[in-house]
Design a protein around this motif. Structure first.
Motif, PDB file in Angstrom:
ATOM      1  N   ILE A  19      45.119  15.315 -56.206  1.00 47.65           N
ATOM      2  CA  ILE A  19      45.850  16.143 -56.711  1.00 47.65           C
ATOM      3  C   ILE A  19      45.412  17.668 -56.710  1.00 47.65           C
ATOM      4  O   ILE A  19      44.121  17.648 -57.465  1.00 47.65           O
ATOM      5  N   ASP A  20      45.848  18.652 -56.038  1.00 47.12           N
ATOM      6  CA  ASP A  20      45.034  19.650 -55.463  1.00 47.12           C
ATOM      7  C   ASP A  20      45.900  20.691 -55.012  1.00 47.12           C
ATOM      8  O   ASP A  20      47.005  20.412 -54.401  1.00 47.12           O
ATOM      9  N   ALA A  21      45.818  21.893 -54.993  1.00 52.89           N
ATOM     10  CA  ALA A  21      46.398  22.834 -54.315  1.00 52.89           C
ATOM     11  C   ALA A  21      45.784  22.974 -52.907  1.00 52.89           C
ATOM     12  O   ALA A  21      46.533  23.551 -52.153  1.00 52.89           O
ATOM     13  N   LEU A  69      44.190  21.390 -49.371  1.00 49.24           N
ATOM     14  CA  LEU A  69      43.840  20.033 -48.538  1.00 49.24           C
ATOM     15  C   LEU A  69      42.472  19.643 -48.207  1.00 49.24           C
ATOM     16  O   LEU A  69      42.093  18.572 -48.363  1.00 49.24           O
ATOM     17  N   ASP A  70      41.546  20.650 -48.231  1.00 53.45           N
ATOM     18  CA  ASP A  70      40.065  20.534 -48.050  1.00 53.45           C
ATOM     19  C   ASP A  70      39.681  19.567 -47.028  1.00 53.45           C
ATOM     20  O   ASP A  70      38.921  18.788 -46.994  1.00 53.45           O
ATOM     21  N   ILE A  71      40.144  19.985 -45.639  1.00 57.28           N
ATOM     22  CA  ILE A  71      39.964  19.116 -44.569  1.00 57.28           C
ATOM     23  C   ILE A  71      39.460  20.443 -43.453  1.00 57.28           C
ATOM     24  O   ILE A  71      39.850  20.022 -42.501  1.00 57.28           O
ATOM     25  N   ILE A 121      40.782  14.622 -58.537  1.00 55.79           N
ATOM     26  CA  ILE A 121      41.746  15.590 -59.367  1.00 55.79           C
ATOM     27  C   ILE A 121      41.045  17.054 -59.312  1.00 55.79           C
ATOM     28  O   ILE A 121      40.028  17.071 -59.793  1.00 55.79           O
ATOM     29  N   ASP A 122      41.540  18.051 -58.709  1.00 52.61           N
ATOM     30  CA  ASP A 122      41.317  19.397 -58.365  1.00 52.61           C
ATOM     31  C   ASP A 122      41.657  20.355 -59.697  1.00 52.61           C
ATOM     32  O   ASP A 122      42.982  20.488 -59.545  1.00 52.61           O
ATOM     33  N   LEU A 123      41.001  20.667 -60.373  1.00 50.33           N
ATOM     34  CA  LEU A 123      41.714  21.539 -61.605  1.00 50.33           C
ATOM     35  C   LEU A 123      42.480  22.776 -61.190  1.00 50.33           C
ATOM     36  O   LEU A 123      43.104  23.232 -61.909  1.00 50.33           O
TER      37      LEU A 123
HETATM   38 MN   LIG Z   1      40.057  20.751 -53.808  1.00 45.37          MN
END
Ligand SMILES: [Mn+2]
Length: 305
Positions: free
Chosen positions: A144-146, A148-150, A233-235
Motif C-alpha cells: 500500500i504505497d504511492a 512502486l519502489d522497483i 504499508i508506506d505512510l
Molecule cells: Mn515506498
C-alpha cells in the motif's frame, strides 16, 4: 554498524478505577500467550541513498510512543516486543540481513510479525526473513504505497527505492506483487513500464478516493493464489494533511479510511504472516500526526486475529 537494543519497558496511562477492562496497548506488551511479535528497524541509510529526507531511524520509537496509550480491543491477546535493530552508516545491506536473521525465528514462533521501519528499504530485510521462515511457500506481496519502489540499483547501491526490484531478482519466478494507491506523478514511465512487464497488479490512487472497493478484487486474488501474504504499508500513500511526517508527502494521496479498509481486507485473508509500516520521519512530523496515524494501523495489525 548494527546494534541490537532490547525493548524498553512499555509505559502509559492506567485507569485502575475503571476495572480490569480499562486496558491500553502498553498493557498488552510482553504477554506470554502473545500471537504476534513486533520488531523495530531504525534505519536512515535507505532514505539517504534515495536522496530523501532523513529521520526514518526515529520511526520505531515514535510509533511505539503513539501506540502505548491507544485503547486495547475487547479481546486483547497481547504482543511480544522483540526490540530494535539500530543501523548507522551508509549501507543498509548489513542491517537488512540482520533484520532477516532476527525475523525468521520470530516468524517460526509467532503467527504474525510486524516490523516498524525505517524507510522502504526495510522491505528487503522483511521479505528475506519471511523467505527464510517459509522456504517453499508462495509469498504474495501487497504494497500500500504511492510508489512502486522497483528502481534499478544504481552506482550508490540499493536504497529505499529499490527493495521490490531486489526481491524480484532473488525470486523472479515467484514474484507476485500488487501496489495499491500508486500516484502516477510519483513514478516515472520507466518504472510504470517495468511494472507492466513484470505483471505487477496496480490500483491507482484515483480509484481509491471514496471507497476501497477497487482494491478488493486484487487483494482477494493475490491472497487466493499464495500461501502467505507480506503486507507492506508506506505512510506516504496518505495525503500530506494526514501524514506530513514522511520523506515524500503526497499532494493527493488516499484517505486513511480507505487504507484501513484495504488493510482489513488483506488481514481477512488469514494469510498475513508479516507486515511492516515504513517511512515515518518524525523530524518532519507535525504534532505527532503521522505517528498517531501509523499507530492506528499498527494497533490493527497487532490485534487482528
Ligand atoms: Mn515506498
Amino acid at each position: 554498524m548494527i546494534e541490537f537494543r532490547d525493548p524498553s519497558p512499555w509505559t502509559g496511562r492506567s485507569d485502575p478505577e475503571d476495572g480490569d477492562l480499562a486496558l491500553r496497548m502498553h498493557h498488552l506488551a510482553g504477554r506470554a500467550d502473545a500471537p504476534v511479535a513486533l520488531i523495530g528497524f531504525a534505519c536512515d541509510a535507505g532514505v539517504r541513498r534515495n536522496k530523501g529526507n532523513p529521520g526514518a531511524a526515529e520511526g520505531p520509537a515514535a510509533i511505539r510512543a503513539s501506540l502505548a496509550n491507544l485503547a486495547a480491543p475487547g479481546d486483547p491477546r497481547g504482543f511480544h516486543d522483540a526490540g530494535d535493530l539500530t543501523l548507522t552508516g551508509e549501507d543498509p545491506g548489513p542491517g537488512q540481513q540482520a533484520l532477516a536473521e532476527h525475523l525468521a525465528p520470530l516468524l517460526a514462533r509467532y503467527g504474525r510479525a510486524l516490523v516498524l521501519g525505517g524507510g522502504h528499504e526495510t522491505a528487503w530485510g522483511s521479505w528475506q526473513g519471511l523467505r527464510r521462515a517459509l522456504p517453499g511457500a508462495r509469498i504474495g506481496i501487497v504494497n500500500i504505497d504511492a510508489h512502486l519502489d522497483i528502481r534499478a540499483i544504481g552506482p550508490a547501491g540499493p536504497s529505499s527505492g529499490t527493495p521490490f526490484h531486489q526481491i524480484r531478482e532473488a525470486d523472479p519466478e515467484g514474484f507476485d506483487y500488487a501496489v495499491l494507491g500508486l500516484a502516477e506523478e510519483g513514478n516515472t514511465e520507466a518504472l510504470r513500464s517495468r511494472a507492466r512487464d513484470w505483471g505487477v497488479a496496480i490500483i491507482e490512487d484515483h480509484a481509491l478516493q471514496i471507497t476501497a472497493d477497487a482494491g478488493f478484487a486484487v487483494i482477494d486474488a493475490i491472497s487466493a493464489r499464495n500461501d502467505a501474504i507480506y503486507l507492506t504499508i508506506d505512510l506516504d500513500v496518505l495525503p500530506a494533511a494526514q501524514a506530513p511526517g514522511v520523506s515524500a508527502p503526497a499532494a493527493r494521496g488516499m484517505p486513511l479510511h480507505v487504507v484501513e479498509a484495504l488493510v482489513a481486507r488483506v488481514l481477512a485473508s488469514g494469510k498475513v504472516r508479516l507486515a511492516d509500516i515504513v517511512e515515518l520521519c518524525p523530524p518532519r512530523d507535525q504534532n505527532d500526526r503521522t505517528a498517531r496515524t501509523a499507530a492506528l494501523i499498527a494497533r490493527r495489525l497487532l490485534t487482528a486475529s
